[in-house]
Design an enzyme around this catalytic site. Structure first.
Site, PDB file in Angstrom:
ATOM      1  N   PHE A 146       0.861  -1.176   0.000  1.00  0.00           N
ATOM      2  CA  PHE A 146       0.000   0.000   0.000  1.00  0.00           C
ATOM      3  C   PHE A 146       0.903   1.232   0.000  1.00  0.00           C
ATOM      4  O   PHE A 146       1.630   1.478   0.967  1.00  0.00           O
ATOM      5  CB  PHE A 146      -0.915   0.010   1.218  1.00  0.00           C
ATOM      6  CG  PHE A 146      -1.944  -1.095   1.226  1.00  0.00           C
ATOM      7  CD1 PHE A 146      -2.396  -1.667   0.039  1.00  0.00           C
ATOM      8  CD2 PHE A 146      -2.466  -1.572   2.424  1.00  0.00           C
ATOM      9  CE1 PHE A 146      -3.350  -2.676   0.043  1.00  0.00           C
ATOM     10  CE2 PHE A 146      -3.421  -2.572   2.440  1.00  0.00           C
ATOM     11  CZ  PHE A 146      -3.862  -3.130   1.249  1.00  0.00           C
ATOM     12  N   GLU A 147       0.847   1.994  -1.086  1.00  0.00           N
ATOM     13  CA  GLU A 147       1.741   3.137  -1.247  1.00  0.00           C
ATOM     14  C   GLU A 147       0.949   4.442  -1.294  1.00  0.00           C
ATOM     15  O   GLU A 147      -0.213   4.467  -1.676  1.00  0.00           O
ATOM     16  CB  GLU A 147       2.591   2.966  -2.513  1.00  0.00           C
ATOM     17  CG  GLU A 147       3.418   1.681  -2.480  1.00  0.00           C
ATOM     18  CD  GLU A 147       4.450   1.588  -3.589  1.00  0.00           C
ATOM     19  OE1 GLU A 147       4.850   2.651  -4.129  1.00  0.00           O
ATOM     20  OE2 GLU A 147       4.867   0.457  -3.912  1.00  0.00           O
ATOM     21  N   PHE A 148       1.618   5.511  -0.888  1.00  0.00           N
ATOM     22  CA  PHE A 148       1.009   6.843  -0.789  1.00  0.00           C
ATOM     23  C   PHE A 148      -0.169   6.854   0.177  1.00  0.00           C
ATOM     24  O   PHE A 148      -1.151   7.572  -0.030  1.00  0.00           O
ATOM     25  CB  PHE A 148       0.600   7.362  -2.170  1.00  0.00           C
ATOM     26  CG  PHE A 148       1.746   7.441  -3.142  1.00  0.00           C
ATOM     27  CD1 PHE A 148       2.681   8.455  -3.040  1.00  0.00           C
ATOM     28  CD2 PHE A 148       1.918   6.477  -4.121  1.00  0.00           C
ATOM     29  CE1 PHE A 148       3.761   8.524  -3.920  1.00  0.00           C
ATOM     30  CE2 PHE A 148       2.990   6.536  -5.005  1.00  0.00           C
ATOM     31  CZ  PHE A 148       3.919   7.558  -4.908  1.00  0.00           C
TER      32      PHE A 148
END
Length: 424
Positions: A217-219
């Site tokens: 899970f990015e940003f």
């Protein structure tokens, strides 16, 4: 282990004679064509026999005799491998090369986005013995938190079990192929949506026989920092003995408001997860200024910070199986596999340079009137990164991604490491 950097006048025949190894072994280990051209600056891996070279950082109370005993070798062997050192001059933090019959043992993970299982499975079969886990990136989620499959994963799961590699369901917060902060932020802040995500993940894992989950899970919006840590604890509680593998952006300090790394509370993540994989890559990034993709000085700084928050035996670092090609006029960037970059250097007759501080190779070439600069990895750079795993007693390495050929890496891993086959 041998590394030979091509000099003017070198030939494969002369190199084979120098190291008492067949030309074909050199060709195979380095992914060269059957009638290869070689160029100055090209680093070749020479898969010699004999002891492997371990790497060790001197700690309080160490003596050469204790270090020799630990690595099942002798003081004289250590002295020969480290010219200039003297037993009475050891100091804390000193790095030593240790020839040893004991291989470094690690747990590794390879990522795959299974766009084409038919094309990938032969590659998987060639690399499987160097892998503990495979993270199959085939899943995303809805705004209500329901996981769903975007790509077919059944055949790769079956093959991973046959090859004794543990499959992990990898989920990313993607919309239209791009990471979406609003999507994951909305799910994490809502207890019902978090529960939906956990239940749907468990359903897929039970149906398909996954050995755990790998989260990318990015940003994540920084205000969702505590919600993300809470979600990890809730997910691990549901997983039980199944593996929780969490991928996090690399950082050298905590910056809770930063839009990229702010939501990652390394301490809380390390407490909840079984494995934390720090993405030590893209220091040089697409459209940014041409820089090494994973300079060793930066990777070590990331490790030094990470081990203050996460137990080293839970920590993996990342080795990119790609390099970047920047068009220097405007920094337009393309990614290529290491084998493709090596072939590009050979075909253009490039002058390969090596930045010793970054421990990274690079070269320039021209495409018509356009100047291009490529930073990449080779046998010199990857050995320095593997040394860091040994020096800091980390769990191991991850590879993004397995469909990108890098023969030197797999030949080196096969000769030098014991890859643990974990149990779920």
């Amino acid at each position: 282990m041998g590394i030979h950097v091509i000099q003017s006048g070198d030939s494969l025949w002369a190199i084979s004679q120098k190291y008492n190894i067949s030309i074909q072994s050199i060709i195979t280990a380095n992914g060269l064509e059957s009638a290869p051209r070689i160029i100055p600056g090209l680093a070749l891996y020479i898969p010699e026999g004999g002891a492997v070279i371990r790497s060790y950082i001197v700690k309080p109370g160490d003596t050469l005799s204790r270090i020799a005993q630990r690595f099942q070798t002798s003081v004289n062997v250590i002295l020969s491998a480290n010219p200039g050192i003297r037993p009475e001059w050891l100091y804390i933090g000193q790095k030593l090369n240790i020839p040893s019959p004991v291989r470094l043992s690690m747990q590794t993970l390879g990522f795959i986005v299974p766009y084409s299982p038919d094309a990938f499975l032969p590659i998987f079969r060639q690399t499987a013995r160097s892998l503990t886990y495979i993270a199959i990136s085939a899943y995303s989620l809805t705004k209500e938190g329901y996981a769903y499959a975007e790509l077919e994963d059944t055949r790769i799961i079956a093959e991973s079990k046959r090859l004794n590699v543990i499959p992990l369901l990898m989920i990313r917060n993607l919309i239209g192929g791009e990471f979406n902060a609003e999507l994951i932020g909305g799910v994490l802040q809502n207890p019902v949506y978090r529960r939906n995500l956990i239940l749907s993940l468990m359903n897929f894992m039970n149906q398909k026989g996954y050995g755990g989950v790998s989260l990318d899970f990015e940003f994540i919006p920084p205000p969702r920092r505590q919600d993300f840590s809470l979600f990890l604890r809730e997910l691990k509680n549901a997983l039980g003995s199944l593996v929780l593998h969490v991928n996090v952006h690399a950082k050298t300090e905590d910056m809770p408001t930063n839009r990229i790394i702010g939501a990652y509370d390394y301490k809380a993540i390390g407490e909840a997860a079984d494995i934390v994989a720090v993405m030590t890559m893209d220091y040089g990034y697409p459209t940014g200024p041409p820089d090494p993709v994973a300079p060793v000085w930066w990777v070590e700084e990331v490790i030094k910070y990470s081990v203050t928050k996460i137990r080293p035996e839970k920590l993996q670092i990342a080795l990119p199986l790609y390099g970047y090609d920047w068009r220097t006029a405007d920094n337009l960037t393309r990614a290529y596999s290491m084998l493709a970059i090596q072939n590009m250097a050979l075909s253009t007759g490039a002058n390969i340079q090596y930045d010793s501080y970054a421990a990274s190779p690079w070269f320039k070439y021209w495409r018509g009137a356009e100047e291009h600069l490529i930073w990449f990895e080779d046998i010199r750079s990857i050995t320095e990164k593997y040394k860091l795993i040994d020096q800091y007693s980390l769990m191991g390495m991850t590879y993004w991604q397995l469909s990108l050929p890098f023969p030197q890496n797999w030949a080196f891993a096969d000769k030098n490491f014991t890859v643990e086959k974990a149990r779920t």
